[in-house]
Design a protein around this motif. Structure first.
Motif, mmCIF file in Angstrom:
data_model
loop_
_atom_site.group_PDB
_atom_site.id
_atom_site.type_symbol
_atom_site.label_atom_id
_atom_site.label_comp_id
_atom_site.label_asym_id
_atom_site.label_seq_id
_atom_site.Cartn_x
_atom_site.Cartn_y
_atom_site.Cartn_z
ATOM 1 N N GLU A 121 39.592 30.486 41.650
ATOM 2 C CA GLU A 121 38.333 30.957 41.605
ATOM 3 C C GLU A 121 38.499 32.519 41.191
ATOM 4 O OE1 GLU A 121 36.950 30.672 45.742
ATOM 5 O OE2 GLU A 121 37.314 28.867 45.935
ATOM 6 N N TRP A 122 39.463 33.311 41.301
ATOM 7 C CA TRP A 122 39.461 34.559 40.998
ATOM 8 C C TRP A 122 40.148 34.885 39.447
ATOM 9 C CZ3 TRP A 122 37.411 38.793 43.087
ATOM 10 C CH2 TRP A 122 36.492 38.393 44.568
ATOM 11 N N GLY A 123 40.362 33.693 38.922
ATOM 12 C CA GLY A 123 40.807 33.738 37.504
ATOM 13 C C GLY A 123 42.457 34.226 37.271
ATOM 14 N N LEU A 124 43.159 33.856 38.378
ATOM 15 C CA LEU A 124 44.527 34.486 38.299
ATOM 16 C C LEU A 124 45.475 33.527 38.141
ATOM 17 C CD1 LEU A 124 44.141 36.928 41.461
ATOM 18 C CD2 LEU A 124 43.848 37.594 38.823
ATOM 19 N N LYS A 125 45.000 32.333 38.078
ATOM 20 C CA LYS A 125 45.741 31.146 37.888
ATOM 21 C C LYS A 125 46.871 31.430 36.621
ATOM 22 C CE LYS A 125 45.944 26.143 38.896
ATOM 23 N NZ LYS A 125 45.157 25.037 39.122
ATOM 24 N N ASN A 126 46.611 31.944 35.609
ATOM 25 C CA ASN A 126 47.328 31.882 34.275
ATOM 26 C C ASN A 126 48.667 33.050 34.521
ATOM 27 O OD1 ASN A 126 45.424 33.883 34.223
ATOM 28 N ND2 ASN A 126 45.443 33.931 31.966
ATOM 29 N N ILE A 127 48.161 34.083 35.531
ATOM 30 C CA ILE A 127 49.085 35.031 35.619
ATOM 31 C C ILE A 127 49.975 34.853 36.730
ATOM 32 C CG2 ILE A 127 48.005 36.573 34.181
ATOM 33 C CD1 ILE A 127 47.265 38.047 36.573
ATOM 34 N N ARG A 128 49.997 33.715 37.474
ATOM 35 C CA ARG A 128 50.540 33.305 38.895
ATOM 36 C C ARG A 128 52.006 33.812 38.869
ATOM 37 N NH1 ARG A 128 49.606 28.111 40.686
ATOM 38 N NH2 ARG A 128 51.205 27.929 41.666
ATOM 39 N N ASN A 129 52.640 33.691 37.791
ATOM 40 C CA ASN A 129 54.212 33.753 37.957
ATOM 41 C C ASN A 129 54.755 35.396 37.280
ATOM 42 O OD1 ASN A 129 54.866 31.390 38.966
ATOM 43 N ND2 ASN A 129 54.402 30.225 37.069
ATOM 44 N N ARG A 130 53.596 36.200 36.810
ATOM 45 C CA ARG A 130 54.048 37.353 36.538
ATOM 46 C C ARG A 130 54.268 38.603 37.556
ATOM 47 N NH1 ARG A 130 49.596 39.122 32.067
ATOM 48 N NH2 ARG A 130 51.374 40.850 31.957
ATOM 49 N N ASN A 131 55.173 39.172 37.664
ATOM 50 C CA ASN A 131 55.359 40.491 38.562
ATOM 51 C C ASN A 131 53.889 41.299 38.769
ATOM 52 O OD1 ASN A 131 57.728 39.517 39.187
ATOM 53 N ND2 ASN A 131 58.826 41.279 38.480
#
Length: 160
Positions: A121-131
């Protein structure tokens, strides 16, 4: 019945009066803003509503429950979420690890599903594994908002 009812709250620190006789009600789905000049007590009211500070006098009710009886963890249980001006994010952790940390702290059932939905929902799925330290300030702000919504609270308090 108001969602929040504030009755004559006051706050004193030593001999200094920080708040004097503040009262208001907030109904379901109502949005309010607390504004005023610097030093007028806006931040103190927000801290009292979010459960981070106890008023010296007066009463705060959430759905007719007297909040002065609440322990700190009760706020998330009854549905009061907050997003302080600086939400503590663990910069060395990944985005998903931050979400999991807060979800475990709040003892959320089905936390993986909740986290996945929020990231999407917040558009954060593609950066989930980044610090967190490696993502943009905007993505950090979005993550803070998502974390404030983990419990799907009926009340969300933003500070600046």
């Amino acid at each position: 019945m108001p969602l929040i009812s504030v009755r004559n709250i006051g706050l004193e620190q030593g001999r200094e009066v920080l708040l004097k006789s503040v009262s208001f009600d907030v109904s379901e789905k109502e949005k309010i803003a607390i504004y005023g000049p610097n030093g007028s007590g806006k931040h103190a009211v927000i801290l009292i509503l979010a459960g981070f500070l106890k008023q010296s006098c007066g009463e705060v009710f959430f759905r007719e429950d007297y909040t002065k009886k609440f322990k700190k963890d009760k706020y998330s249980v009854v549905g009061i979420g907050s997003m302080p001006a600086l939400t503590p994010l663990y910069e060395q952790f990944t985005v998903i690890a931050n979400c999991d940390y807060y979800a475990r702290f709040l003892q959320l059932p089905k936390r993986q599903m909740i986290i996945e939905n929020l990231l999407k929902e917040w558009g954060l799925k593609n950066i989930r594994n980044r610090n967190v330290e490696d993502i943009s300030a905007l993505d950090q702000a979005l993550l803070s908002c998502a974390l404030a919504l983990l419990t799907n609270p009926p009340i969300l308090i933003f500070d600046e």
